[in-house]
Motif scaffolding. Structure first.
Motif, PDB file in Angstrom:
ATOM      1  N   GLU A 146       0.866  -1.170   0.000  1.00 60.77           N
ATOM      2  CA  GLU A 146       0.000   0.000   0.000  1.00 60.77           C
ATOM      3  C   GLU A 146       0.904   1.221   0.000  1.00 60.77           C
ATOM      4  O   GLU A 146       1.894   1.268   0.733  1.00 60.77           O
ATOM      5  CB  GLU A 146      -0.898   0.020   1.232  1.00 60.77           C
ATOM      6  CG  GLU A 146      -1.846   1.200   1.262  1.00 60.77           C
ATOM      7  CD  GLU A 146      -2.731   1.222   2.490  1.00 60.77           C
ATOM      8  OE1 GLU A 146      -3.412   2.239   2.671  1.00 60.77           O
ATOM      9  OE2 GLU A 146      -2.738   0.254   3.268  1.00 60.77           O
ATOM     10  N   ALA A 147       0.579   2.185  -0.840  1.00 58.65           N
ATOM     11  CA  ALA A 147       1.312   3.447  -0.866  1.00 58.65           C
ATOM     12  C   ALA A 147       0.367   4.543  -0.386  1.00 58.65           C
ATOM     13  O   ALA A 147      -0.747   4.665  -0.885  1.00 58.65           O
ATOM     14  CB  ALA A 147       1.794   3.758  -2.278  1.00 58.65           C
ATOM     15  N   GLU A 148       0.814   5.303   0.614  1.00 58.07           N
ATOM     16  CA  GLU A 148       0.071   6.462   1.106  1.00 58.07           C
ATOM     17  C   GLU A 148       0.860   7.711   0.726  1.00 58.07           C
ATOM     18  O   GLU A 148       2.060   7.783   0.987  1.00 58.07           O
ATOM     19  CB  GLU A 148      -0.100   6.409   2.618  1.00 58.07           C
ATOM     20  CG  GLU A 148      -1.060   5.355   3.087  1.00 58.07           C
ATOM     21  CD  GLU A 148      -1.259   5.414   4.587  1.00 58.07           C
ATOM     22  OE1 GLU A 148      -2.407   5.582   5.009  1.00 58.07           O
ATOM     23  OE2 GLU A 148      -0.249   5.292   5.319  1.00 58.07           O
ATOM     24  N   ILE A 149       0.151   8.665   0.118  1.00 52.90           N
ATOM     25  CA  ILE A 149       0.785   9.883  -0.374  1.00 52.90           C
ATOM     26  C   ILE A 149       0.187  11.063   0.390  1.00 52.90           C
ATOM     27  O   ILE A 149      -1.029  11.225   0.428  1.00 52.90           O
ATOM     28  CB  ILE A 149       0.561  10.032  -1.890  1.00 52.90           C
ATOM     29  CG1 ILE A 149       1.075   8.777  -2.607  1.00 52.90           C
ATOM     30  CG2 ILE A 149       1.240  11.288  -2.409  1.00 52.90           C
ATOM     31  CD1 ILE A 149       0.686   8.699  -4.071  1.00 52.90           C
ATOM     32  N   PHE A 150       1.061  11.884   1.009  1.00 53.25           N
ATOM     33  CA  PHE A 150       0.640  12.998   1.856  1.00 53.25           C
ATOM     34  C   PHE A 150       1.249  14.316   1.384  1.00 53.25           C
ATOM     35  O   PHE A 150       2.433  14.351   1.046  1.00 53.25           O
ATOM     36  CB  PHE A 150       1.134  12.803   3.299  1.00 53.25           C
ATOM     37  CG  PHE A 150       0.653  11.560   3.971  1.00 53.25           C
ATOM     38  CD1 PHE A 150      -0.470  11.589   4.785  1.00 53.25           C
ATOM     39  CD2 PHE A 150       1.332  10.361   3.817  1.00 53.25           C
ATOM     40  CE1 PHE A 150      -0.905  10.440   5.433  1.00 53.25           C
ATOM     41  CE2 PHE A 150       0.905   9.209   4.460  1.00 53.25           C
ATOM     42  CZ  PHE A 150      -0.227   9.247   5.264  1.00 53.25           C
ATOM     43  N   ASN A 151       0.445  15.374   1.380  1.00 47.93           N
ATOM     44  CA  ASN A 151       0.970  16.737   1.306  1.00 47.93           C
ATOM     45  C   ASN A 151       0.126  17.607   2.231  1.00 47.93           C
ATOM     46  O   ASN A 151      -0.780  17.107   2.910  1.00 47.93           O
ATOM     47  CB  ASN A 151       1.032  17.274  -0.130  1.00 47.93           C
ATOM     48  CG  ASN A 151      -0.306  17.687  -0.712  1.00 47.93           C
ATOM     49  OD1 ASN A 151      -1.368  17.475  -0.123  1.00 47.93           O
ATOM     50  ND2 ASN A 151      -0.278  18.279  -1.883  1.00 47.93           N
TER      51      ASN A 151
END
Length: 172
Positions: A146-151
């Motif tokens: 699973e890839a979680e992308i945050f900004n």
């Protein structure tokens, strides 16, 4: 210039809405309202102008068109790529990779997880388009990631399957 859409115009005033689009992402916008109150004979009773503070238009991460959500691994290293859009992308923005097994998650780190040797980075294509890349090496068996992308505007996630094409030792 105005990209606003007038929603109502009556004796009580008019209302305008501005719909942000992709060309506005990353821009600092200000809005100005100019008004006049005129009597039926044309005499100006009152007028004014107000300008908003600058508003930064940001974009939470959104997964782009992924050609692959299932990868096949034989040997060596495998590069997994996830295209996405986001703005801003700063030093505090991040992509976290997780190894998912039977209702548990273990964060994939640069050094190793379960003897996998890994490397991850984010490649910028332009001001809003980016690609998260994970290089996985020396895998054993099938893997679910699973890839979680945050900004600063928000976050998103996606899942990827890696299927091993390596036959267990001892089988012909």
């Amino acid at each position: 210039t105005s990209n606003g859409v007038e929603l109502a115009n009556s004796d009580h005033g008019s209302y305008t809405e501005y719909q942000v689009d992709m060309k506005d992402i990353g821009q600092d916008l200000t809005f100005t309202c100019i008004w006049k109150q005129v009597v039926p004979g044309g005499e100006l009773l009152y007028s004014g102008i107000e300008t908003s503070k600058s508003i930064s238009i940001i974009l939470p991460p959104m997964i782009g068109n992924m050609s692959e959500t299932r990868y096949f691994y034989e040997s060596g290293c495998l590069n997994i790529s996830i295209p996405f859009i986001a703005h801003p992308w700063t030093a505090s923005s991040k992509v976290q990779w997780w190894l998912v097994t039977n209702n548990s998650r273990q964060q994939v780190v640069e050094e190793s997880v379960n003897s996998y040797k890994n490397k991850s980075f984010v490649k910028r294509e332009n001001s809003t388009e980016l690609v998260a890349v994970l290089a996985l090496c020396d895998l054993e068996g099938d893997v679910k990631l699973e890839a979680e992308i945050f900004n600063s505007a928000g976050n998103t996630s996606t899942e990827i399957e890696v299927l091993s094409m390596v036959y267990p030792r001892g089988l012909s």
